[in-house]
Design an enzyme around this catalytic site. Structure first.
Site, short mmCIF file in Angstrom:
data_model
loop_
_atom_site.label_atom_id
_atom_site.label_comp_id
_atom_site.label_asym_id
_atom_site.label_seq_id
_atom_site.Cartn_x
_atom_site.Cartn_y
_atom_site.Cartn_z
N ALA A 296 0.83 -1.21 0.00
CA ALA A 296 0.00 0.00 0.00
C ALA A 296 0.86 1.25 0.00
O ALA A 296 0.50 2.26 -0.61
CB ALA A 296 -0.92 -0.01 1.22
N ASP B 42 9.43 34.17 -35.09
CA ASP B 42 9.48 34.80 -36.41
C ASP B 42 8.29 35.72 -36.53
O ASP B 42 7.33 35.60 -35.78
CB ASP B 42 9.29 33.72 -37.50
CG ASP B 42 10.52 32.87 -37.66
OD1 ASP B 42 11.59 33.32 -37.26
OD2 ASP B 42 10.39 31.76 -38.21
N ASN C 200 -5.35 0.60 -1.40
CA ASN C 200 -4.30 0.86 -2.37
C ASN C 200 -4.83 0.74 -3.80
O ASN C 200 -4.51 1.54 -4.68
CB ASN C 200 -3.17 -0.15 -2.15
CG ASN C 200 -2.02 0.08 -3.10
OD1 ASN C 200 -1.53 1.19 -3.19
ND2 ASN C 200 -1.61 -0.96 -3.79
N THR D 74 -9.14 3.17 -3.72
CA THR D 74 -9.20 4.56 -3.29
C THR D 74 -8.00 5.35 -3.80
O THR D 74 -8.11 6.52 -4.11
CB THR D 74 -9.23 4.63 -1.76
OG1 THR D 74 -9.95 3.50 -1.30
CG2 THR D 74 -9.85 5.89 -1.27
N ASP D 75 -6.84 4.72 -3.90
CA ASP D 75 -5.67 5.44 -4.41
C ASP D 75 -5.64 5.42 -5.93
O ASP D 75 -5.31 6.40 -6.57
CB ASP D 75 -4.37 4.79 -3.91
CG ASP D 75 -4.23 4.91 -2.40
OD1 ASP D 75 -5.12 5.54 -1.80
OD2 ASP D 75 -3.25 4.37 -1.86
P1 ATP Z 1 10.45 36.05 -40.80
O1 ATP Z 1 11.89 35.72 -40.58
O2 ATP Z 1 9.80 36.74 -39.69
O3 ATP Z 1 9.64 34.91 -41.33
P2 ATP Z 1 10.61 37.18 -43.39
O4 ATP Z 1 9.65 36.23 -44.00
O5 ATP Z 1 10.49 38.58 -43.81
O6 ATP Z 1 10.51 37.22 -41.86
P3 ATP Z 1 12.59 35.98 -44.96
O7 ATP Z 1 11.57 35.08 -45.54
O8 ATP Z 1 13.91 35.48 -44.59
O9 ATP Z 1 12.07 36.67 -43.67
O10 ATP Z 1 12.75 37.18 -45.97
C1 ATP Z 1 13.77 38.15 -45.83
C2 ATP Z 1 13.61 39.23 -46.88
O11 ATP Z 1 13.80 38.65 -48.16
C3 ATP Z 1 12.22 39.84 -46.90
O12 ATP Z 1 12.13 40.94 -46.07
C4 ATP Z 1 12.06 40.24 -48.36
O13 ATP Z 1 12.61 41.53 -48.56
C5 ATP Z 1 12.90 39.22 -49.09
N1 ATP Z 1 12.04 38.16 -49.65
C6 ATP Z 1 11.14 37.42 -49.00
N2 ATP Z 1 10.55 36.52 -49.80
C7 ATP Z 1 11.10 36.70 -51.03
C8 ATP Z 1 10.94 36.07 -52.29
N3 ATP Z 1 10.09 35.06 -52.46
N4 ATP Z 1 11.68 36.51 -53.32
C9 ATP Z 1 12.57 37.50 -53.14
N5 ATP Z 1 12.77 38.13 -51.98
C10 ATP Z 1 12.06 37.75 -50.92
#
Ligand code: ATP
Length: 902
Positions: free
Chosen positions: A286, A332, A739, A742-743
């Site tokens: 127990a 992010d 044991n 109840t437990d």
């Molecule tokens: P987080 O890190 O919060 O997700 P985020 O999405 O802005 O932010 P990234 O995806 O790394 O970060 O993008 C960084 C930068 O790259 C953006 O601010 C933008 O200027 C550029 N970027 C994002 N997506 C594209 C794309 N598909 N083609 C070209 N440039 C891009």
């Protein structure tokens, strides 16, 4: 259909491979054909690790030393003619074993179910369309799209490689990335590592992009052939489980010590030997909390399932506990704090802003300058900017009868297709007129993407990316239809326009182009001497629920930090909308961060709420800085490069939608909807689960201490029955029953308790805190003592009449007090009695069973009970009330440090 079995795929051209596998190099298989092949080849999976069989689990229940002692005791009792006792003990041993089996079986099953939830998905082209399917549905002949961060889902022949490289260490031990090619290789006998035009299950793409036709799946793959080597490996135990197990071991010795003392006392008091032996062994059974580890696993896995319902998939059980200790969440921005449903709002071209109207991804809406509609045809720079956005783009815009307009691919790119559609520019038409020559995919380290195309004006490179990056590689600008040099003054006007757009919480991309010599092979050195055309700014509205979650974090003593690749102004504007920055908090850029050494960062990290323009390496430094201050850090990520930071964090959080396989595998938890609010919900659940575990440790231990003391103190007090014989307050069978019923029942039900509504109003628990601090031990002992004292008082009342009545009184008082105790433990966590139906069920059934034991003649003979009258119930209830009052005072005195708002 019969597929030819070729085992030298690498010597054939992609076209021949497609022919052999009866698939289309561009459109992939049809859905119907894929289904047929799935039937034929079976799912693409490796055999699961063997689990402990239910039979072994059942046998294990009866293999402990204590149970054997009990069985031996039953035999001795039987041998000496105590048949009732012997049989009852036997039945209880079996019931106890079954309950233990049920608990462990359930724990095991829910762990298996959790593993199932974490299956991976892959991108395949079927019927010419990109689809995401569970990786186990992949069949030979499937055309798979592989992008940086993806786990390669089967073995296959690479048919197109755009700078694709993979990491194959899992298979070959080679840790350097292997550059993949599509061309056929000559040699028919090559080792796995040299088959540069093949992709292999279990390896990962670290950069670039490519397509692969699947040649083998499941056990036929290279990994499948060595799959047996990968089996083994035990389920990880959580720190709490380990500590409870250690505690359990220590308690066994303490209990055995006390039990030996009880036996010695009984011996010297002249109790009959068999009775003394049975009592001592039953007391050991127990008092030893043998069910604890299984109940902890059940509580953890129930919690994990609750979290999954709230979109957080925990991949490692220990994380559930750590989650409750989280004191910093680094998140992010895009998609996590914001909706990641981009919509272009403004375009800066030719020195002025053009506003874009419309909703969602529907490509309808006007262009306006200063509120007046303009004709886009009259604005060649606008048209050029829109064309670049479309021709340097991997997403697709679809119109669908049910869903309306939607996109496949990156929302940033989807928004660019939508805005181009508003000017009657559609990707399909443009692509036909400007076929692709090459591509450098987007990568958040480079913050740009380019595509080379053959245009009527000759070969061109189209590029889009972060404004500062494009600007750094540009030497001219398109103004009034002419290419003009990029003077300092013009640069300044671009930067001003960028800042003005970013400060409105808009995400800004710059677009540009440059002519290329014909037929040149594209590489990064060509992203230079660019002609900048304009800036495209899109809105990404914050998720509505996030503001409240950030507030919740603040009340829960959790700091929220934003880490983004986006511009500082955009990040600050979004943070302000979400109320994420406290007074005096700072926003720094990746470049500024690089100027700080680790000590400087550590000294300032508490004041920095936003990191903008960061790359993955920065995340690692930020995690380390926070950890060096003793904080428990959760860090989100999606890209391949985020994996090290995710691993380093106490809780690595991968995004379920945008996250790559590599990030998911490095993570402790996957957030299915990418939503920040889900992370906060998981923290709350984490706190709730820990509370539940502590609750039943609390309940179980105080009950066990009480049972030990009832017997021990009764002997010390020299209780004797009316005939003058030495008297023991409870019989062996009564102890075993307590044991078991109840437990046992309430302990499981406690694991199902909901989260304390005030769980997020207290500061995070320190992970270094002991689960069993001295204060808690003293509290448990005092409570156990008070329960035992109350029980003995009731027992003493009964003793004036008969030994049976006295034992029945003690037995019943313990049952009633344990019911009271459950609710007392729960009320410390603001739980009303009605908040958990399982508790009501457990308590009601244990009371009902007890009434049967007391009032049915058959059970009376077995348990040695007698019926109780109203006066006796009155005594028991009075004792219960007094014990309740005194325990409440003890609880009050030992209350945890008061919940405080930070
Ligand atoms: P987080 O890190 O919060 O997700 P985020 O999405 O802005 O932010 P990234 O995806 O790394 O970060 O993008 C960084 C930068 O790259 C953006 O601010 C933008 O200027 C550029 N970027 C994002 N997506 C594209 C794309 N598909 N083609 C070209 N440039 C891009």
């Amino acid at each position: 259909m019969e597929l030819k079995n070729v085992n030298t795929w690498w010597t054939q051209s992609p076209e021949d491979n497609a022919g052999t596998l009866q698939t289309d190099l561009h459109k992939g298989l049809s859905g119907e054909e894929a289904e047929k092949r799935l039937q034929k080849f079976g799912p693409n999976q490796l055999p699961e690790q063997k689990r402990v069989s239910p039979l072994t689990l059942l046998i294990n229940q009866f293999s402990s030393f204590i149970v054997w002692t009990l069985i031996a005791a039953a035999f001795i009792a039987g041998f000496l003619g105590e048949w009732v006792d012997a049989t009852a003990i036997g039945v209880i041993v079996v019931l106890n074993g079954l309950l233990g089996f049920f608990q462990e079986f359930r724990a095991d099953k829910s762990l298996a179910a959790l593993r199932k939830m974490a299956t991976l998905s892959s991108k395949v082209i079927r019927n010419g369309e990109l689809q995401t399917i569970p990786s186990e549905k992949i069949v030979p002949g499937d055309l798979v799209l592989i992008e940086a961060g993806d786990r390669i889902p089967a073995d296959g022949r690479i048919t197109q490689s755009i700078e694709l490289s993979t990491q194959e260490a899992a298979l070959t031990g080679e840790s350097m990335p292997i550059h993949k090619i599509a061309d056929a290789l000559e040699k028919p006998d090559l080792s796995v590592g040299d088959k540069k035009n093949m992709g292999f299950l279990g390896t990962v793409a670290v950069s670039g992009k490519g397509y692969m036709i699947v040649t083998e799946t499941g056990l036929q793959t290279e990994l499948g052939k060595i799959a047996s080597l990968l089996q083994g490996g035990r389920e990880e135990q959580t720190p709490l489980q380990i500590r409870l197990e250690e505690l359990g071991h220590r308690l066994v010795w303490i209990c055995l010590g006390v039990v030996a003392l009880v036996f010695a006392l009984g011996f010297f008091r002249g109790q009959p030997l068999v009775e003394n032996l049975l009592i001592s062994i039953s007391l050991a059974v127990a008092a030893i909390p043998e069910g604890l580890p299984a109940i902890v696993t059940i509580a953890l896995s129930i919690g994990v399932r609750k979290m999954a319902k709230r979109n957080a998939l925990v991949r490692r059980l220990p994380s559930v506990e750590t989650l409750g200790c989280t004191s910093v969440i680094c998140t992010d921005k895009t998609g996590t704090l914001t909706q990641n449903e981009m919509m272009v709002r403004s375009i800066w071209v030719n020195g002025s802003f053009v506003d874009v109207m419309g909703v969602g991804y529907n490509p309808e809406g006007d262009f306006k300058v200063k509120d007046a509609k303009i004709n886009f045809q009259d604005n060649p720079e606008l048209i050029m900017a829109l064309k670049i956005g479309t021709l340097c783009n991997s997403a697709e815009l679809h119109q669908n009868l049910e869903k309306g307009w939607s996109i496949a691919g990156d929302p940033t790119e989807g928004a660019l297709l939508t805005v181009a559609g508003k000017a009657q520019l559609f990707k399909q038409d443009l692509e036909q007129k400007n076929p692709i020559l090459g591509e450098i995919p987007f990568d958040s380290e480079r913050k740009r993407m380019s595509m080379a195309r053959k245009t009527p004006e000759g070969a061109m490179l189209f590029i889009k990316g972060a404004t500062d990056i494009i600007l750094a590689h540009a030497e001219s600008i398109l103004l009034n239809g002419k290419v003009e040099p990029l003077t300092d003054e013009r640069k300044k006007s671009i930067l001003d326009a960028n800042a003005s757009l970013a400060s409105q919480a808009l995400r800004v991309l710059a677009v540009g182009y440059r002519p290329l010599p014909q037929e040149v092979k594209i590489d990064q050195s060509m992203e230079d001497k660019l002609i900048l055309v304009g800036l495209i700014a899109m809105m990404d509205p914050p998720r509505p629920e996030v503001k409240k979650s950030i507030e919740t974090c603040r009340n829960a003593g959790i700091t929220t930090v934003m880490i983004t690749g986006d511009h500082k102004e955009t990040a600050v504007a979004v943070a302000k909308e979400l109320n994420l920055m406290k007074e005096g908090a700072l926003a720094v850029t990746g470049a500024e961060l690089e100027q700080m050494d680790d000590q400087h960062l550590k000294d300032n990290v508490r004041n920095i709420a936003i990191y903008a323009r960061t790359s993955a390496a920065h995340k690692l430094r930020i995690v380390r800085a926070w950890k060096s201050l003793g904080e428990v850090v959760a860090m989100t990520g999606d890209g391949v490069n985020d994996a090290p930071a995710i691993k380093e964090a106490d809780i690595g959080v991968a995004m379920g939608i945008t996250g790559t396989d590599v990030t998911k595998e490095a993570s402790d938890m996957v957030i299915l909807d990418d939503n920040f609010a889900s992370i906060v919900n998981a923290v709350e659940e984490g706190r709730g689960i820990y509370d539940n575990i502590i609750k039943f440790v609390n309940y179980l231990m105080s009950s066990n201490i009480a049972e030990l003391l009832v017997i021990f103190m009764g002997m010390l007090l020299g209780f004797r029955d009316p005939l003058g014989n030495p008297f023991v307050s409870l019989s062996a069978i009564q102890l075993l029953w307590l044991n078991l019923v109840t437990d046992g029942f309430p302990a499981i039900a406690l694991g199902l308790d909901p989260v304390d509504p005030t769980a997020m109003n207290r500061p995070p628990r320190k992970s270094s805190d002991s689960i069993f601090p001295l204060r808690f031990a003293v509290q448990l002992f005092l409570t156990g003592f008070v329960i035992a004292a109350g029980t003995l008082a009731a027992c003493h009342f009964g003793l004036s009449q008969s030994a049976e009545l006295a034992q029945t009184m003690a037995f019943t008082t313990l049952v009633v007090l344990e019911i009271v105790r459950v609710q007392m433990v729960r009320s410390q966590y603001h739980m009303s009695i009605f908040s958990n139906p399982y508790i009501i069920l457990a308590l009601a059934s244990s009371l009902l069973l007890h009434l049967l034991v007391v009032y049915t003649p058959f059970l009376q003979t077995i348990f040695g009970t007698v019926p109780l009258n109203l006066t006796e119930w009155g005594v028991i209830l009075t004792v219960a009330i007094v014990v309740w009052v005194i325990s409440t005072v003890i609880n009050f005195l030992f209350k945890k440090p008061q919940l405080q708002k930070s």
